[in-house]
Design a protein around this motif. Structure first.
Motif, PDB file in Angstrom:
ATOM      1  N   ARG A 210       0.840  -1.195   0.000  1.00 40.90           N
ATOM      2  CA  ARG A 210       0.000   0.000   0.000  1.00 40.90           C
ATOM      3  C   ARG A 210       0.877   1.248   0.000  1.00 40.90           C
ATOM      4  O   ARG A 210       2.011   1.243   0.488  1.00 40.90           O
ATOM      5  CB  ARG A 210      -0.915  -0.004   1.219  1.00 40.90           C
ATOM      6  CG  ARG A 210      -1.906  -1.171   1.239  1.00 40.90           C
ATOM      7  CD  ARG A 210      -2.985  -1.015   0.186  1.00 40.90           C
ATOM      8  NE  ARG A 210      -3.872   0.094   0.520  1.00 40.90           N
ATOM      9  CZ  ARG A 210      -4.918  -0.006   1.330  1.00 40.90           C
ATOM     10  NH1 ARG A 210      -5.208  -1.175   1.879  1.00 40.90           N
ATOM     11  NH2 ARG A 210      -5.682   1.032   1.563  1.00 40.90           N
TER      12      ARG A 210
ATOM     13  N   GLU B   3      -1.168   5.966   2.639  1.00 44.83           N
ATOM     14  CA  GLU B   3      -2.180   7.013   2.795  1.00 44.83           C
ATOM     15  C   GLU B   3      -2.384   7.328   4.278  1.00 44.83           C
ATOM     16  O   GLU B   3      -2.516   6.439   5.105  1.00 44.83           O
ATOM     17  CB  GLU B   3      -3.500   6.539   2.193  1.00 44.83           C
ATOM     18  CG  GLU B   3      -4.640   7.538   2.351  1.00 44.83           C
ATOM     19  CD  GLU B   3      -5.968   6.973   1.890  1.00 44.83           C
ATOM     20  OE1 GLU B   3      -6.320   7.186   0.715  1.00 44.83           O
ATOM     21  OE2 GLU B   3      -6.626   6.280   2.700  1.00 44.83           O
TER      22      GLU B   3
ATOM     23  N   GLY C 169      -1.722   8.561  -0.677  1.00 43.71           N
ATOM     24  CA  GLY C 169      -0.482   7.804  -0.634  1.00 43.71           C
ATOM     25  C   GLY C 169       0.463   8.200  -1.759  1.00 43.71           C
ATOM     26  O   GLY C 169       0.053   8.373  -2.910  1.00 43.71           O
TER      27      GLY C 169
ATOM     28  N   ASP D 283      -2.988   3.804   5.731  1.00 43.46           N
ATOM     29  CA  ASP D 283      -3.495   2.754   4.833  1.00 43.46           C
ATOM     30  C   ASP D 283      -4.681   2.031   5.445  1.00 43.46           C
ATOM     31  O   ASP D 283      -4.799   0.795   5.383  1.00 43.46           O
ATOM     32  CB  ASP D 283      -2.373   1.770   4.478  1.00 43.46           C
ATOM     33  CG  ASP D 283      -1.375   2.383   3.509  1.00 43.46           C
ATOM     34  OD1 ASP D 283      -1.780   3.236   2.704  1.00 43.46           O
ATOM     35  OD2 ASP D 283      -0.188   2.011   3.564  1.00 43.46           O
TER      36      ASP D 283
ATOM     37  N   ARG E  24       7.111   4.239   4.983  1.00 41.97           N
ATOM     38  CA  ARG E  24       6.056   4.607   4.037  1.00 41.97           C
ATOM     39  C   ARG E  24       5.764   6.103   4.083  1.00 41.97           C
ATOM     40  O   ARG E  24       5.412   6.724   3.093  1.00 41.97           O
ATOM     41  CB  ARG E  24       4.761   3.859   4.369  1.00 41.97           C
ATOM     42  CG  ARG E  24       4.843   2.361   4.309  1.00 41.97           C
ATOM     43  CD  ARG E  24       3.461   1.755   4.497  1.00 41.97           C
ATOM     44  NE  ARG E  24       3.546   0.305   4.559  1.00 41.97           N
ATOM     45  CZ  ARG E  24       2.539  -0.507   4.271  1.00 41.97           C
ATOM     46  NH1 ARG E  24       1.364   0.000   3.918  1.00 41.97           N
ATOM     47  NH2 ARG E  24       2.680  -1.817   4.349  1.00 41.97           N
TER      48      ARG E  24
END
Length: 551
Positions: free
Chosen positions: A317, A320, A345, A380, A466
């Motif tokens: 992912r 986000e 994201g 996510d 991330r």
């Protein structure tokens, strides 16, 4: 979890009972020696027994004198370590927010923990004195019930005297430590703003502010001394009356032939030991001091760290970040929110707003550097509160305006960053100039704000998170270096979600979207060019940056 007893603790635990036992036995042994010398009782070994008891008492006393401070030092070190680990485990997620300020925390860690560390020796000493006194009373009763009755005539007022002192001293000690912590907190704030204080020529005003609680500290100290002085002379008078009563009774019994001459010596010794309980004002001060310190330490140990879950993020992912109904308060005052925001994201969102608009507060939420009072923060689709601590650390990375360097050397502080990350953050050049390069001890570093920021960025780039959050992380760089570092960051973090606190229009212009914050609310989420016509938005950015962006 209880701390395992150490060698010094065991030594103290053995020495004090031995000292009490030999001290209690001494009057009886002395009585036997007196009677043996006067010919009232045969026993050539009586003097040797007396010498043995005296030797054992001296050895136990010496051991207790050495073990007591060592035991206190060990307990203090263990308690400080436990408290420090607990405070660090609490994290910055709000558990300490609104609680003791940093100066008070330091005072509790250094002062209160030191006082509490002496709790066991103080309690053992007071308990030993109590047992010795009880044993002495039993000894008097064995000699004659009349001697015990004479002694008990002064016990009730003595117990009331001790109880009164503890009731008076405990709150005074607690207040004394609270005022000390207040002064420490004021001093910490003054030292943090020392340059501003000197620039404003406000040294005298600031000194007066820091020392303003001194009269209250003095009042607490004088109240304690007054209680100690009053208890001391009352105890001294009471002890004299008890000893006179016991010796008068013993003399009458000796005159009637009910006691041997040696028993008179034993009665005098046990009367002094029994009355010694009321002389333990200093020991009682130590107990009260330790109890007050332990209470202040326990307040911090009672704070529970923010609970973590066991969830993991879905693989593949984009990172986000969503804030749903988020509200952050300071008491009754709302600092941020109600706020709903979704950072797509892989995109870069600049946080723009005037000072105090909530930019840093918002940036702290995804990594749980602060938990919201209401609402949910998700990465996510997974609430960050349900993630494990390791999973969250691997998901969110930060770089700050004043990053803290942790470890022994520069290599330790960079936490896995290598030459590539140092070069990307433009830190490789000054690292090569350090005396020992990457192995230079942190204590020997003398870095500018910009150099410190570049080390923080290099450390961030070593982690493939991330979500990347830059909280004023390039504010100390000149424009040319900032441009180079920004390009390197864009390349190194391509495809990751980025939240960037922006004060310059050039940074906002490079972002995909701008989250414009005003007084803790999200006023708009739009591209920089769409917001630029708004005068309030332009006012939230520096004039210099706007000139550079529109030139």
């Amino acid at each position: 979890m209880p701390r395992r007893p150490t060698g010094w603790t065991l030594a103290l635990g053995i020495a004090l009972p031995v000292e009490a036992g030999t001290t209690l036995a001494l009057p009886a042994v002395l009585a036997g020696a007196v009677d043996a010398v006067l010919g009232h009782r045969s026993g050539p070994d009586a003097l040797l027994l007396l010498a043995g008891v005296l030797g054992a008492a001296a050895a136990a006393n010496a051991t207790a004198a050495a073990a007591g401070p060592a035991c206190s030092a060990e307990a203090t070190a263990a308690l400080r370590g436990r408290l420090l680990r607990h405070l660090l485990a609490l994290g910055p997620g709000g558990r300490l927010h609104g609680g003791p300020p940093p100066g008070d925390l330091s005072a509790r860690l250094l002062g209160s923990a030191g006082d509490a560390g002496g709790r066991l020796p103080a309690a053992l000493g007071a308990a030993t004195a109590l047992l010795t006194s009880v044993g002495a009373i039993v000894g008097l009763a064995v000699l004659s019930p009349w001697l015990a009755l004479a002694f008990f005539a002064g016990v009730v007022p003595g117990v009331l005297l001790i109880r009164l002192f503890l009731c008076q001293a405990g709150p005074v000690f607690a207040r004394y430590q609270e005022v000390q912590a207040d002064i420490a907190g004021r001093l910490s704030g003054a030292l943090a703003g020392l340059r501003s204080i000197h620039a404003a020529r406000a040294e005298q005003r600031e000194a007066a502010r820091v020392l303003a609680p001194l009269p209250e500290l003095s009042a607490a100290g004088h109240a304690l001394w007054a209680a100690q002085r009053r208890t001391a002379w009352q105890a001294t008078l009471l002890i004299a009356l008890i000893e006179v009563a016991v010796l008068t009774t013993a003399g009458a019994l000796l005159a009637d032939g009910a006691l041997a001459p040696g028993a008179l010596a034993a009665a005098a010794g046990w009367a002094a030991l029994g009355a010694g309980l009321f002389e333990q004002v200093e020991a009682l001060v130590g107990v009260a001091h330790a109890r007050a310190g332990q209470a202040r330490v326990d307040e911090l140990l009672a704070l529970a760290p923010a609970p973590s879950g066991t969830a993991t993020l879905p693989a593949g992912r984009p990172g986000e970040v969503s804030l749903r109904g988020v509200v952050v308060r300071d008491g009754d005052r709302v600092l941020l929110g109600p706020l709903d925001l979704t950072v797509p994201g892989g995109q870069t969102v600049a946080l723009v707003g005037r000072s105090g608009s909530g930019k840093s507060l918002l940036a702290a939420l995804p990594g749980r550097l602060r938990d919201p009072d209401e609402g949910t923060v998700l990465i996510d689709g997974v609430p960050v509160s349900s993630l494990s601590a390791d999973e969250l650390r691997q998901a969110v990375g930060y770089a700050f305006a004043r990053p803290a360097l942790v470890g022994r050397t520069v290599r330790d502080a960079l936490a896995g960053a290598g030459p590539a990350e140092a070069a990307a953050a433009r830190a490789d050049d000054f690292l090569r100039r350090l005396p020992l390069g990457w192995d230079t001890p942190l204590d020997d570093l003398r870095l500018s704000g910009g150099e410190l920021q570049r080390l923080g960025l290099a450390r961030l780039l070593a982690r493939p998170t991330r979500v990347v959050i830059l909280d004023d992380a390039t504010s100390g760089l000149d424009l040319a270096t900032e441009h180079q570092v920004t390009q390197a960051l864009d390349h190194a973090t391509h495809g990751r979600t980025r939240l960037v606190i922006a004060h310059r229009a050039t940074i906002a212009a490079r972002a995909d979207l701008v989250a414009w914050l005003d007084a803790g609310r999200l006023r708009a989420l739009a591209p920089h060019t769409s917001l630029l016509p708004h005068p309030d938005y332009r006012a939230a950015l520096s004039d210099t940056a706007l000139q550079a962006a529109t030139a």
